[in-house]
Design a protein around this motif. Sequence first.
Motif, PDB file in Angstrom:
ATOM      1  N   ASN A  76       0.822  -1.219   0.000  1.00 13.83           N
ATOM      2  CA  ASN A  76       0.000   0.000   0.000  1.00 13.83           C
ATOM      3  C   ASN A  76       0.857   1.270   0.000  1.00 13.83           C
ATOM      4  N   VAL A  77       2.175   1.102  -0.213  1.00 16.40           N
ATOM      5  CA  VAL A  77       3.080   2.248  -0.064  1.00 16.40           C
ATOM      6  C   VAL A  77       4.009   2.378  -1.271  1.00 16.40           C
ATOM      7  N   LEU A  78       4.138   3.596  -1.769  1.00 16.90           N
ATOM      8  CA  LEU A  78       5.161   3.923  -2.765  1.00 16.90           C
ATOM      9  C   LEU A  78       6.053   5.010  -2.174  1.00 16.90           C
ATOM     10  N   VAL A  79       7.356   4.736  -2.126  1.00 19.58           N
ATOM     11  CA  VAL A  79       8.298   5.736  -1.603  1.00 19.58           C
ATOM     12  C   VAL A  79       8.732   6.652  -2.761  1.00 19.58           C
ATOM     13  N   THR A  80       8.740   7.954  -2.481  1.00 20.43           N
ATOM     14  CA  THR A  80       9.035   8.946  -3.524  1.00 20.43           C
ATOM     15  C   THR A  80      10.176   9.864  -3.080  1.00 20.43           C
ATOM     16  N   ASN A  81      10.633  10.682  -4.020  1.00 25.50           N
ATOM     17  CA  ASN A  81      11.653  11.696  -3.708  1.00 25.50           C
ATOM     18  C   ASN A  81      10.958  12.902  -3.103  1.00 25.50           C
ATOM     19  N   GLY A  82      10.813  12.892  -1.807  1.00 25.81           N
ATOM     20  CA  GLY A  82      10.110  13.976  -1.144  1.00 25.81           C
ATOM     21  C   GLY A  82       8.609  13.863  -1.379  1.00 25.81           C
ATOM     22  N   SER A  83       7.862  14.616  -0.599  1.00 26.09           N
ATOM     23  CA  SER A  83       6.406  14.591  -0.730  1.00 26.09           C
ATOM     24  C   SER A  83       5.964  15.355  -1.962  1.00 26.09           C
ATOM     25  N   SER A  84       6.824  16.220  -2.478  1.00 26.39           N
ATOM     26  CA  SER A  84       6.421  16.941  -3.687  1.00 26.39           C
ATOM     27  C   SER A  84       6.288  15.969  -4.856  1.00 26.39           C
ATOM     28  N   GLU A  85       7.166  14.980  -4.937  1.00 18.35           N
ATOM     29  CA  GLU A  85       6.988  13.987  -6.008  1.00 18.35           C
ATOM     30  C   GLU A  85       5.715  13.171  -5.762  1.00 18.35           C
ATOM     31  N   ALA A  86       5.430  12.911  -4.495  1.00 20.46           N
ATOM     32  CA  ALA A  86       4.211  12.142  -4.175  1.00 20.46           C
ATOM     33  C   ALA A  86       2.967  12.897  -4.666  1.00 20.46           C
ATOM     34  N   GLY A 204      -8.479   4.776   5.815  1.00 25.38           N
ATOM     35  CA  GLY A 204      -9.409   3.952   6.583  1.00 25.38           C
ATOM     36  C   GLY A 204     -10.788   4.592   6.689  1.00 25.38           C
ATOM     37  N   MET A 205     -10.919   5.872   6.276  1.00 21.86           N
ATOM     38  CA  MET A 205     -12.216   6.534   6.400  1.00 21.86           C
ATOM     39  C   MET A 205     -13.077   6.335   5.145  1.00 21.86           C
ATOM     40  N   TYR A 206     -12.411   5.962   4.034  1.00 22.97           N
ATOM     41  CA  TYR A 206     -13.116   5.916   2.742  1.00 22.97           C
ATOM     42  C   TYR A 206     -12.173   5.218   1.769  1.00 22.97           C
ATOM     43  N   ASP A 207     -12.728   4.503   0.771  1.00 22.13           N
ATOM     44  CA  ASP A 207     -11.875   3.732  -0.152  1.00 22.13           C
ATOM     45  C   ASP A 207     -10.995   4.633  -1.019  1.00 22.13           C
ATOM     46  N   LYS A 208     -11.570   5.756  -1.468  1.00 23.34           N
ATOM     47  CA  LYS A 208     -10.831   6.569  -2.458  1.00 23.34           C
ATOM     48  C   LYS A 208     -10.020   7.675  -1.764  1.00 23.34           C
ATOM     49  N   VAL A 209      -9.108   7.215  -0.897  1.00 23.27           N
ATOM     50  CA  VAL A 209      -8.220   8.162  -0.217  1.00 23.27           C
ATOM     51  C   VAL A 209      -6.792   7.840  -0.617  1.00 23.27           C
ATOM     52  N   ILE A 210      -6.046   8.859  -0.990  1.00 25.41           N
ATOM     53  CA  ILE A 210      -4.608   8.676  -1.175  1.00 25.41           C
ATOM     54  C   ILE A 210      -3.909   9.699  -0.287  1.00 25.41           C
ATOM     55  N   VAL A 211      -2.971   9.201   0.496  1.00 29.04           N
ATOM     56  CA  VAL A 211      -2.295  10.071   1.457  1.00 29.04           C
ATOM     57  C   VAL A 211      -0.863  10.317   1.022  1.00 29.04           C
ATOM     58  N   ASN A 212      -0.472  11.565   1.215  1.00 28.70           N
ATOM     59  CA  ASN A 212       0.899  11.979   0.950  1.00 28.70           C
ATOM     60  C   ASN A 212       1.563  12.236   2.306  1.00 28.70           C
ATOM     61  N   GLY A 213       2.668  11.538   2.555  1.00 27.56           N
ATOM     62  CA  GLY A 213       3.397  11.767   3.809  1.00 27.56           C
ATOM     63  C   GLY A 213       4.873  11.929   3.510  1.00 27.56           C
ATOM     64  N   GLY A 214       5.683  12.118   4.526  1.00 26.63           N
ATOM     65  CA  GLY A 214       7.114  12.243   4.285  1.00 26.63           C
ATOM     66  C   GLY A 214       7.871  12.720   5.503  1.00 26.63           C
ATOM     67  N   GLY A 223      16.434  16.957   3.983  1.00 23.34           N
ATOM     68  CA  GLY A 223      17.558  16.640   3.088  1.00 23.34           C
ATOM     69  C   GLY A 223      17.577  15.188   2.657  1.00 23.34           C
ATOM     70  N   LEU A 224      16.813  14.339   3.328  1.00 16.80           N
ATOM     71  CA  LEU A 224      16.752  12.947   2.864  1.00 16.80           C
ATOM     72  C   LEU A 224      15.946  12.847   1.575  1.00 16.80           C
ATOM     73  N   ARG A 225      15.085  13.844   1.324  1.00 15.47           N
ATOM     74  CA  ARG A 225      14.169  13.827   0.174  1.00 15.47           C
ATOM     75  C   ARG A 225      13.387  12.508   0.168  1.00 15.47           C
ATOM     76  N   LEU A 226      12.716  12.254   1.268  1.00 12.36           N
ATOM     77  CA  LEU A 226      11.966  11.017   1.390  1.00 12.36           C
ATOM     78  C   LEU A 226      10.494  11.303   1.667  1.00 12.36           C
ATOM     79  N   GLY A 227       9.677  10.954   0.698  1.00  8.73           N
ATOM     80  CA  GLY A 227       8.227  11.083   0.863  1.00  8.73           C
ATOM     81  C   GLY A 227       7.565   9.774   0.496  1.00  8.73           C
ATOM     82  N   TRP A 228       6.238   9.750   0.558  1.00  6.70           N
ATOM     83  CA  TRP A 228       5.533   8.530   0.157  1.00  6.70           C
ATOM     84  C   TRP A 228       4.083   8.803  -0.176  1.00  6.70           C
ATOM     85  N   LEU A 229       3.524   7.830  -0.920  1.00  8.26           N
ATOM     86  CA  LEU A 229       2.072   7.771  -1.095  1.00  8.26           C
ATOM     87  C   LEU A 229       1.610   6.510  -0.404  1.00  8.26           C
ATOM     88  N   ALA A 230       0.466   6.607   0.274  1.00  5.90           N
ATOM     89  CA  ALA A 230      -0.166   5.428   0.860  1.00  5.90           C
ATOM     90  C   ALA A 230      -1.598   5.398   0.345  1.00  5.90           C
TER      91      ALA A 230
END
Length: 372
Positions: A76-86, A204-214, A223-230
């Motif tokens: 359920n997770v894709l790691v991206t280059n920062g949350s901006s890429e997410a 968990g509140m609704y099926d069509k949710v995509i979350v951007n975190g990082g 400086g790690l440039r680490l974000g994600w989509l869940a």
Amino acid sequence: MNLRIFELERFQSLYENTVPYNLTESGFHPFTLKELLTSEEIEKLTQTVLGYGQTNGSIPLRKRIAALYKGYSEDNVLVTNGSSEANFVACHSLLKKGDEVAIMVPNYMQVWGIVEEMGCTAIAYHLREENRWAVDLEELKKVVTPKTKMIAVCNPNNPTGYILTDEEMKEIVRLAESVGAWILADEIYRGAELSGKETPSFIGMYDKVIVNGGLSKAYALPGLRLGWLAGDTKTIADSWAYHDYTSITAGILSHEVGEIALRPEMRERIFARNRGMLRENLQAVEEWVKKYSHIIQFVPPQGGGMAFMHYTLDIKSTDLSDWLRKEKGIFIVAGDWYGMDKYIRIGIGAEKDYLLKGMDILTKALEERFGV
Ligand SMILES: Cc1ncc(COP(=O)(O)O)c(C=O)c1O
């Protein structure tokens, strides 16, 4: 090119590294590697093979991220280059030309620029300062139509530090569900709450949710440039296909360090350090604002690393920011870059001495030019 200049990022990129006092930082003073890791962990890092690694994020890292969301696994997770890429990848995976997107305003304006460039229509719904920045759900109700394909939220919010109540989150979900729209929830400030109570995720509140975190804001590791989509596994797989075109993968060292930063005991340590800084700095800023309440109004944030202030001086916010930077060597964010003139944003996640010195320069400058 149908690309709106992303003023917030552009101006910071141009000046933040050369100005003597940079108060535009939107997160917390970043950790050094040495502050974050033990010497054994650092030694282990030096053995890392500098290959591509797993391009959607190493399995241990994705497991750590998945553990932040109830019922989720690494798929359920894709790691991206920062949350901006997410944000970029999520919009491209879920939207097409002609779609309408309802966007919370004020907001980090990246999603607005991306969807416009894609040929979608961005429509604002607002947080209202007169209601201590609570979301205007009546307005959202009017804005959401069968043409709405996505509702974008930023929670906790950049720049106001407002945190949605459970009822507000439920109502946003209800409205999205009523037209089958996606919710893109930018939750990069989750964990940066002044109260210490972690903001619930939309997952968990609704099926069509995509979350951007990082890790750039609440974790003080930009400086790690680490974000994600869940999100659901299909959307995550589709987003990975976009990520193959955008950056292929985040850096392998960031995968390693990110996995450590996301361990439960490390999260606690990081959040506690940042919360302490935020509380102390906010108190200093509130005292400052009290002194200038005849020209500055301010609803204190509930989280995040920023103070977003309304002023009544007779000067445009871009001109004020330019003058302070050029003449006084202090850089603050102009409300104009959020489309909101007569506001300024000051980073309050900085080290206290640095912030106080910057505020002192700001005070003298305002006294000199405006006699306040
Ligand atoms: C709300 C929000 N989302 C996303 C980003 C982009 O984060 P990153 O630096 O991880 O790309 C920022 C950066 O300021 C932000 O404030």
